[in-house]
Scaffold this active site. Structure first.
Site, PDB file in Angstrom:
ATOM      1  N   THR A  15       1.036  -1.351   0.079  1.00  0.00           N
ATOM      2  CA  THR A  15      -0.001  -0.041   0.026  1.00  0.00           C
ATOM      3  C   THR A  15       0.801   1.112  -0.172  1.00  0.00           C
ATOM      4  O   THR A  15       0.594   2.117  -0.762  1.00  0.00           O
ATOM      5  CB  THR A  15      -1.016  -0.122   1.267  1.00  0.00           C
ATOM      6  OG1 THR A  15      -1.568  -1.413   1.241  1.00  0.00           O
ATOM      7  CG2 THR A  15      -1.842   1.037   1.279  1.00  0.00           C
ATOM      8  N   SER A  60       1.628  -7.738  -0.761  1.00  0.00           N
ATOM      9  CA  SER A  60       2.749  -8.795   0.188  1.00  0.00           C
ATOM     10  C   SER A  60       1.809 -10.030   0.348  1.00  0.00           C
ATOM     11  O   SER A  60       2.421 -11.221   0.737  1.00  0.00           O
ATOM     12  CB  SER A  60       3.335  -8.103   1.179  1.00  0.00           C
ATOM     13  OG  SER A  60       2.269  -8.097   2.293  1.00  0.00           O
ATOM     14  N   SER A  61       0.808 -10.174  -0.056  1.00  0.00           N
ATOM     15  CA  SER A  61      -0.066 -11.513   0.032  1.00  0.00           C
ATOM     16  C   SER A  61       0.482 -12.486  -0.805  1.00  0.00           C
ATOM     17  O   SER A  61       0.492 -13.821  -0.801  1.00  0.00           O
ATOM     18  CB  SER A  61      -1.592 -11.389   0.076  1.00  0.00           C
ATOM     19  OG  SER A  61      -1.999 -10.671   1.093  1.00  0.00           O
ATOM     20  N   ASP A  92       1.031  -6.940   5.370  1.00  0.00           N
ATOM     21  CA  ASP A  92       0.242  -8.146   5.477  1.00  0.00           C
ATOM     22  C   ASP A  92       1.286  -9.158   5.806  1.00  0.00           C
ATOM     23  O   ASP A  92       1.275 -10.179   6.776  1.00  0.00           O
ATOM     24  CB  ASP A  92      -0.466  -8.561   4.136  1.00  0.00           C
ATOM     25  CG  ASP A  92      -1.684  -7.990   3.931  1.00  0.00           C
ATOM     26  OD1 ASP A  92      -2.045  -7.350   4.961  1.00  0.00           O
ATOM     27  OD2 ASP A  92      -2.562  -8.169   3.095  1.00  0.00           O
ATOM     28  N   GLN A 278       0.058 -21.478  20.221  1.00  0.00           N
ATOM     29  CA  GLN A 278      -0.827 -20.452  19.639  1.00  0.00           C
ATOM     30  C   GLN A 278      -1.108 -19.251  20.453  1.00  0.00           C
ATOM     31  O   GLN A 278      -1.782 -18.141  19.935  1.00  0.00           O
ATOM     32  CB  GLN A 278      -2.341 -21.176  19.754  1.00  0.00           C
ATOM     33  CG  GLN A 278      -2.638 -22.388  18.870  1.00  0.00           C
ATOM     34  CD  GLN A 278      -3.848 -23.289  18.811  1.00  0.00           C
ATOM     35  OE1 GLN A 278      -4.653 -22.691  19.040  1.00  0.00           O
ATOM     36  NE2 GLN A 278      -3.714 -24.374  18.508  1.00  0.00           N
ATOM     37  N   CYS A 279      -0.685 -19.165  21.728  1.00  0.00           N
ATOM     38  CA  CYS A 279      -0.561 -17.761  22.485  1.00  0.00           C
ATOM     39  C   CYS A 279       0.402 -16.935  21.916  1.00  0.00           C
ATOM     40  O   CYS A 279       1.821 -17.361  21.738  1.00  0.00           O
ATOM     41  CB  CYS A 279      -0.359 -18.019  23.753  1.00  0.00           C
ATOM     42  SG  CYS A 279      -1.142 -19.230  24.563  1.00  0.00           S
TER      43      CYS A 279
HETATM   44  N1  ASP Z   1      -2.434  -6.034   1.182  1.00  0.00           N
HETATM   45  C1  ASP Z   1      -1.474  -5.004   1.394  1.00  0.00           C
HETATM   46  C2  ASP Z   1      -0.137  -5.642   1.349  1.00  0.00           C
HETATM   47  O1  ASP Z   1       0.433  -6.359   2.043  1.00  0.00           O
HETATM   48  C3  ASP Z   1      -1.556  -4.382   2.651  1.00  0.00           C
HETATM   49  C4  ASP Z   1      -0.385  -3.336   3.228  1.00  0.00           C
HETATM   50  O2  ASP Z   1       0.565  -2.960   1.998  1.00  0.00           O
HETATM   51  O3  ASP Z   1      -0.211  -2.856   4.218  1.00  0.00           O
HETATM   52  O4  ASP Z   1       0.631  -5.347   0.213  1.00  0.00           O
END
Ligand code: ASP
Length: 343
Positions: A15, A60-61, A92, A278-279
């Site tokens: 972003t 970044s996903s 992300d 998981q904590c």
């Molecule tokens: N979906 C975006 C990414 O991880 C969110 C961000 O940039 O913060 O690329």
């Protein structure tokens, strides 16, 4: 000026590097050559700033270990030209990238600061400008001619964290990251305050860059009622080399005989099973409860206070090195880059 710091900015996507198209309103990556047009404040820095943008910026996903290899190679080939590096990255998966890079760069003696933002830099209320400006300042910061930070970190919303201790915990607030098991490295207020006692010491030898990663890793996240069918399907996935077992509390799991037997068989086949909790805060202590004693007995490895992100990337890093199982297990439990607190 001889003492002027130089920083290389590497834009991978996310972003932060987006602006809103005036006519369509769409968010699109902006041309990094005009970075100072978007952030004129950068002209006021007494820092030599250069930038490289990945040809295809990614959300970044879509991050992948291949990109981590590209990143460490970029750092390697520019290592002697710059005093520090800032990587602009989507939030992300930023903690995964920071963790991976920390393992892939051994003997780091310069700062590698990842940052991003929740709102694009071209939006009036953006958090991107502050994050970018302070990340650059940290990457350029020296004391007695030496960089203050010599590790891979994340700067977000006034805090600098050790990257491999973080995870993204909030998708809506500017304050998006947490590092529950390790204190912040620095806090930015009127001045940037470095918590010197928390920083990693610079690497003594030459920078060593690792470019192989192994992704044949499975994750088994426990929940009450998890079935043998599903457990067995995950454990017996063809070709897997390691399983991250996400357990309850201090590393506890069901004591049902079928469950222990499935794990035991996998361990006998040479698969590494790494127990993390998981904590978000606290650590695995196998043997503290009856519900984790069996795990310890059959050879499940304690992941101590590793984050999930660090567990994944540390396994990817170690498994790719073709070490014998004993050494892999020993290194998994050893603090290599400040990622875990040894007992
Ligand atoms: N979906 C975006 C990414 O991880 C969110 C961000 O940039 O913060 O690329």
């Amino acid at each position: 000026m001889a003492n002027k710091s130089s920083v290389l900015l590497i834009y991978t996507g996310g972003t932060i590097g987006m602006i809103q198209d005036a006519s369509s309103g769409e968010l699109k990556p902006f041309d990094f050559k005009s970075l100072t047009k978007q952030v004129p404040e950068l002209n006021k820095f007494d820092i030599d700033l250069s930038s490289i943008a990945f040809p295809k910026p990614i959300d970044s996903s879509n991050m992948h270990p291949n990109v981590w290899v590209q990143l460490v190679k970029t750092i390697q080939s520019n290592y002697h030209k710059y005093d520090g590096f800032v990587i602009l990255h989507g939030s992300d998966t930023m903690s995964f990238t920071a963790s991976a890079l920390s393992f892939m760069l051994e003997n780091l003696a310069k700062p590698v600061v990842l940052t991003g933002s929740q709102l694009p830099i071209g939006i009036i209320r953006t958090d991107g400008k502050e994050n970018l400006i302070t990340a650059i300042e940290i990457a350029a910061a020296k004391e007695k001619g030496k960089p203050i930070i010599t590790e891979v970190c994340i700067y977000f919303e006034y805090k600098l964290y050790r990257g491999n201790r973080t995870f993204k915990f909030n998708s809506a607030h500017f304050d998006a990251f947490k590092s529950p098991n390790y204190p912040a490295l620095a806090e930015a207020g009127v001045t940037i305050h470095y918590n010197k006692g928390n920083l990693l010491k610079p690497g003594k030898g030459q920078l060593k860059v690792y470019t192989k990663l192994e992704n044949d890793i499975a994750v088994l996240k426990l929940f009450p009622g998890i079935s043998q069918k599903i457990t067995s399907a995950i454990i017996n996935t063809k070709g897997i080399k390691a399983i991250i077992l996400e357990t309850f509390g201090a590393g506890n799991a069901t004591t049902q005989a079928w469950f222990i037997k499935e794990l035991q068989q996998a361990i006998k086949k040479g698969i590494i099973i790494l127990n993390i909790t998981q904590c978000p805060e606290g650590r695995v202590i196998q043997g503290m409860y009856e519900t984790s004693s069996q795990l310890k007995k059959i050879g499940v490895i304690s992941g101590a206070d590793l984050t999930f992100e660090s567990a994944v990337t540390k396994l990817m890093f170690l498994l790719a090195q073709d070490l014998n199982k004993q050494k892999t297990v020993r290194l998994l439990q050893t603090n290599l880059r400040g990622e875990l607190t040894q007992e």
